[in-house]
Design an enzyme around this catalytic site. Structure first.
Site, PDB file in Angstrom:
ATOM      1  N   ILE A  94     -21.114  -2.307 -13.253  1.00 38.84           N
ATOM      2  CA  ILE A  94     -20.980  -1.178 -12.323  1.00 38.84           C
ATOM      3  C   ILE A  94     -21.738  -1.623 -11.066  1.00 38.84           C
ATOM      4  O   ILE A  94     -22.852  -2.140 -11.156  1.00 38.84           O
ATOM      5  CB  ILE A  94     -21.571   0.125 -12.932  1.00 38.84           C
ATOM      6  N   SER A  95     -21.130  -1.478  -9.895  1.00 34.83           N
ATOM      7  CA  SER A  95     -21.760  -1.931  -8.650  1.00 34.83           C
ATOM      8  C   SER A  95     -23.023  -1.126  -8.372  1.00 34.83           C
ATOM      9  O   SER A  95     -23.153   0.019  -8.810  1.00 34.83           O
ATOM     10  CB  SER A  95     -20.797  -1.770  -7.479  1.00 34.83           C
ATOM     11  N   GLN A  96     -23.953  -1.710  -7.610  1.00 35.67           N
ATOM     12  CA  GLN A  96     -25.190  -0.990  -7.281  1.00 35.67           C
ATOM     13  C   GLN A  96     -24.835   0.233  -6.414  1.00 35.67           C
ATOM     14  O   GLN A  96     -23.856   0.204  -5.655  1.00 35.67           O
ATOM     15  CB  GLN A  96     -26.174  -1.911  -6.562  1.00 35.67           C
ATOM     16  N   PRO A  97     -25.624   1.303  -6.528  1.00 37.15           N
ATOM     17  CA  PRO A  97     -25.305   2.527  -5.790  1.00 37.15           C
ATOM     18  C   PRO A  97     -25.116   2.294  -4.288  1.00 37.15           C
ATOM     19  O   PRO A  97     -24.199   2.858  -3.686  1.00 37.15           O
ATOM     20  CB  PRO A  97     -26.516   3.434  -6.054  1.00 37.15           C
ATOM     21  N   ARG A 147     -24.412   9.506 -12.230  1.00 34.41           N
ATOM     22  CA  ARG A 147     -24.163   8.086 -12.543  1.00 34.41           C
ATOM     23  C   ARG A 147     -24.503   7.761 -14.001  1.00 34.41           C
ATOM     24  O   ARG A 147     -23.915   6.858 -14.584  1.00 34.41           O
ATOM     25  CB  ARG A 147     -24.980   7.213 -11.584  1.00 34.41           C
TER      26      ARG A 147
END
Ligand code: SAH
Length: 218
Positions: free
Chosen positions: A67-70, A41
């Site tokens: 960027i979206s959270q994992p 990431r």
């Protein structure tokens, strides 16, 4: 090229992300967990944010986007139940991280981003990450990508309301997954296109950047 030294590959933070965030939060698919471990990431965020790449938070990627959270990336990927043979359309490439995770789990990912600088950034990021089963374009994802339709799955990573075109570009048995609703109060919705109609499941409350129309250059 040889592998980077272990500290630069963030081996420990990646493992912690799997064991301390994703598994306790309910991600069960080993395929999804493996992809989240495999894709680095930190290659998808800007250098000043690298140290935060494995925190369970959304991060800025430029042009006012995130960027979206994992967890959300893993959750949405798990809900698609990919087997490996699928052709997936993604709306909202952003930095390309979700694209990379999908690319590990299906045959090919087609991804559309409306902001030119992010489209360019995602091309570079996917190259750095050695992901080559993707096709990216800059444009309005609300129009889908007729040239490659029908798709086995369509995933939308910006919040708003579904376009009828996406349902048309889905094959029978295919799934459309997206955060639906007004800004700040999205609900993750999974729609499966059946011979008899659309089967809809309303899932998690969530919040995404907005799905917008048109393209943005500059
Ligand atoms: N999956 C991305 C998340 C990016 S945020 C990642 O992992 O980084 C959502 C993205 O959707 C933003 O980059 C935004 O510009 C894009 N977007 C919003 N509306 C869009 C549209 N109509 N067509 C294509 N992209 C769109």
């Amino acid at each position: 090229m040889s592998n980077p030294p272990i500290s630069l590959s963030f081996e420990l933070p990646r493992r912690r992300m799997i064991e301390k965030q994703l598994m306790p939060a309910g991600i069960q698919s080993q395929h999804v967990l493996d992809a989240m471990y495999h894709v680095h990431r930190h290659l998808f965020v800007d250098p000043p944010l690298v140290a935060r790449a494995y925190q369970n938070s959304a991060l800025p990627i430029g042009a006012g986007q995130t960027i979206s959270q994992p967890f959300m990336v893993a959750r949405m990927t798990e809900l698609l139940k990919l087997q490996g043979h699928e052709r997936v359309l993604e709306i909202g490439t952003g930095c390309g991280y979700q694209t990379a995770i999908l690319a590990c789990l299906c045959q090919h990912v087609y991804s559309i981003e409306r902001i030119e600088i992010l489209h360019q950034k995602s091309l570079q990021n996917l190259l750095k990450a050695n992901i080559d089963n993707t096709s990216l374009k800059c444009g309005d994802g609300r129009l889908g990508w007729a040239q490659y339709a029908p798709f086995d799955a369509i995933i939308v990573t910006a919040g708003g309301f579904a376009s009828d075109i996406w349902i048309q570009q889905l094959r029978e048995g295919g799934v459309l997954l997206m955060p639906e609703g007004e800004a700040g109060q999205h609900c993750l919705v999974r729609r499966e296109k059946k011979a008899t109609g659309i089967q809809t499941s309303y899932l998690d409350d969530c919040s995404f950047v907005p799905l917008l129309s048109g393209e943005e250059y500059g």
